[in-house]
Design a protein around this motif. Structure first.
Motif, PDB file in Angstrom:
ATOM      1  N   ILE A  82       0.836  -1.204   0.000  1.00 42.92           N
ATOM      2  CA  ILE A  82       0.000   0.000   0.000  1.00 42.92           C
ATOM      3  C   ILE A  82       0.868   1.250   0.000  1.00 42.92           C
ATOM      4  N   LEU A  83       1.979   1.195   0.745  1.00 44.61           N
ATOM      5  CA  LEU A  83       2.852   2.357   0.872  1.00 44.61           C
ATOM      6  C   LEU A  83       3.670   2.623  -0.381  1.00 44.61           C
ATOM      7  N   THR A  84       3.996   1.585  -1.121  1.00 41.84           N
ATOM      8  CA  THR A  84       4.907   1.748  -2.259  1.00 41.84           C
ATOM      9  C   THR A  84       4.195   1.926  -3.591  1.00 41.84           C
ATOM     10  N   SER A  85       2.882   1.714  -3.628  1.00 41.61           N
ATOM     11  CA  SER A  85       2.150   1.861  -4.885  1.00 41.61           C
ATOM     12  C   SER A  85       0.787   2.479  -4.627  1.00 41.61           C
ATOM     13  N   GLN A  86       0.425   3.446  -5.458  1.00 40.10           N
ATOM     14  CA  GLN A  86      -0.888   4.074  -5.335  1.00 40.10           C
ATOM     15  C   GLN A  86      -1.968   3.250  -6.025  1.00 40.10           C
TER      16      GLN A  86
END
Length: 520
Positions: free
Chosen positions: A35-39
């Protein structure tokens, strides 16, 4: 014959339990990292974590309290909180849905469900709320060990006296009656002053009374919830046996205001003054169903939300207004009165707007619980269209927005903090356009062409501490370079939606949107 041996008590397979929780912990961590590394595809990742249920909570809490030295601590804290909040809502909403479908739900659960929507409440499930109530009740029993041996009337009075003497109900002097936090059972239980509106006070009273075997229910008297206490079948309120032709009369308690009974004659006089018919008087003096109490609580919350700004909060626990309103809309729709379809449609528009702007990761809850209510109507088509759009946007790869030579006039960058020259609020830049990209109607309404540099200057997408998203012309931006302690805490918290961390050297937020703005 020898006695048959009983089967051995099955023991918990601790090894299997440990392995299961270890796997959930690892999977939750991996999904949160994604979740943090890809929108892209965040909705499905949220839902995958929530499927683990409460077993995912420890992992989420560990990320919520991650050290500020962590590379992406702001984003990690923000999204772990967002997943946990959605998990809590996934526990609350089925309770109201069960109530809607005719299942018996306790008052404490039905009203406590509102607390599961607000981050300020420290309660994350119904067991925690009921345990707190039972803990207070245990203290009551220690103080009144012979309470089970007295009449129903005496029990009703002793409960009210204990709750009022220990400040467990009511509102402390000097506090605004309509403060938003007074609407929440969990906040009332957790608050040192235990401040609550009459409805919440009545729920606490009824929990005690029912634990003592009293038939006590909220009574939906106009403007002020009372409690009706009905005597046991075949007896009066003082424990005397009734003859077949005698009618058992209830008593009414107003624990919010008094330890004494409220005379029925006084209540009837008020209803007559209000112009209530005989049939309406009977309804107002009867017990209210749990659904009615939830709907009344939701109306109280919406009323408090509308009043915000008209008075200082005065509360020790400021409540997230958007989350409170969201809870009220959910309960209103799930338990809506079929005789008031216009009100339901109005609430649906508000709810879908909130989902699109602030709660897109709850879209699966809309599909599961709201869509079916409107099946066969035009609103159903609108709901499904909104669901499709939100999911499509979530799955869409962000197109990179680079800074070639023709964009040299975009002077500011993602993550910079500024003060609005005209309205003086602080905000963070989250995106930019080389010139105004809004529609013609919006530009006319906002007077864009009356600005000194008009529509052809750079415009910036920004986030404000109240979580609102705004679109600001470059000429209205005054860049500031504060230290992080000078920024409003609410702005730092919401920054995690777009940014990894704060950079103390450049005094700006470090972008977590490199796929969309690679040059920033």
């Amino acid at each position: 014959m020898p006695a048959k041996l009983s089967s051995p008590v099955s023991s918990v397979d601790w090894k299997a339990l440990y392995i299961s929780r270890h796997l959930i912990d690892r999977a939750t961590g991996q999904l949160l990292d994604s979740i943090l590394t890809s929108q892209t595809g965040r909705i499905e990742k949220f839902q995958s974590i929530i499927r683990f249920g409460y077993d995912a909570k420890d992992t989420l809490l560990r990320n919520i309290f991650v050290d500020s030295c962590t590379e992406d601590y702001l984003a990690r804290r923000y999204y772990a909180k967002a997943v946990l909040a959605s998990l809590h809502r996934s526990i609350a909403i089925p309770e109201w849905d069960a109530l809607r479908n005719g299942n018996a739900i306790s008052l404490a659960n039905a009203v406590g469900a509102f607390d599961l929507f607000i981050p300020e409440s420290r309660f994350g499930n119904f067991d925690e709320i009921n345990d707190r109530l039972d803990g207070i009740f245990s203290c009551f029993l220690l103080e009144h060990p012979n309470i089970l041996n007295v009449t129903s009337r005496e029990k009703a009075s002793v409960i009210a006296t204990y709750l009022r003497d220990n400040n467990m109900i009511g509102i402390e002097p000097g506090r605004e009656y309509h403060c938003l936090e007074h609407n929440f059972l969990g906040l009332a239980l957790d608050d040192a002053g235990h401040n609550s509106l009459p409805l919440v006070s009545a729920v606490i009273y009824c929990h005690f009374a029912q634990r003592l075997g009293l038939n006590a229910r909220p009574c939906g008297f106009p403007f002020h919830v009372h409690v009706i206490v009905l005597p046991p079948l075949g007896f009066d309120i003082d424990g005397n046996t009734l003859s077949a032709d005698n009618q058992c009369e209830p008593i009414y308690m107003d624990p919010f205001r008094s330890i004494k009974e409220t005379p029925t004659s006084d209540m009837r006089a008020q209803l007559i003054f209000l112009g209530a018919s005989s049939m309406e008087q009977s309804a107002f003096l009867g017990e209210s169903g749990t659904s009615e109490i939830v709907l009344r609580c939701s109306r109280n919350i919406l009323n408090s939300v509308q009043r915000i700004g008209q008075f200082p909060s005065g509360g020790l626990v400021p409540v997230d207004v958007g989350c409170a309103r969201y809870a009220a809309l959910w309960s209103s729709l799930l338990l809506s009165n079929p005789l008031r379809p216009a009100e339901s449609r109005h609430h649906l528009l508000w709810l879908m707007e909130l989902v699109a702007t602030d709660f897109p990761y709850d879209i699966y809850l809309i599909e599961q619980y709201i869509a079916s209510i409107f099946r066969g109507t035009l609103e159903f088509e609108h709901i499904m269209e909104s669901v499709h759009v939100i999911r499509a946007v979530d799955e869409m790869q962000k197109q990179p927005k680079r800074r070639p030579s023709e964009h040299n006039r975009v002077n500011y960058r993602i993550g910079q903090v500024f003060r609005h020259r005209r309205y003086n609020y602080s905000a963070i830049i989250t995106g930019w356009d080389a010139e105004c990209g809004a529609g013609e109607q919006w530009m006319r309404r906002m007077g864009v062409d009356h600005l000194q540099s008009g529509r052809h200057q750079s415009f910036y997408h920004v986030i404000v501490e109240d979580k609102s998203i705004r679109y600001v012309a470059e000429e209205n931006i005054e860049i500031i370079t504060p230290v992080i302690s000078e920024l409003p805490p609410a702005l730092v918290t919401v920054a995690g939606r777009y940014f990894k961390r704060w950079d103390c050297v450049s005094r700006k937020f470090v972008s977590n949107m490199m796929d969309e703005y690679p040059d920033d």
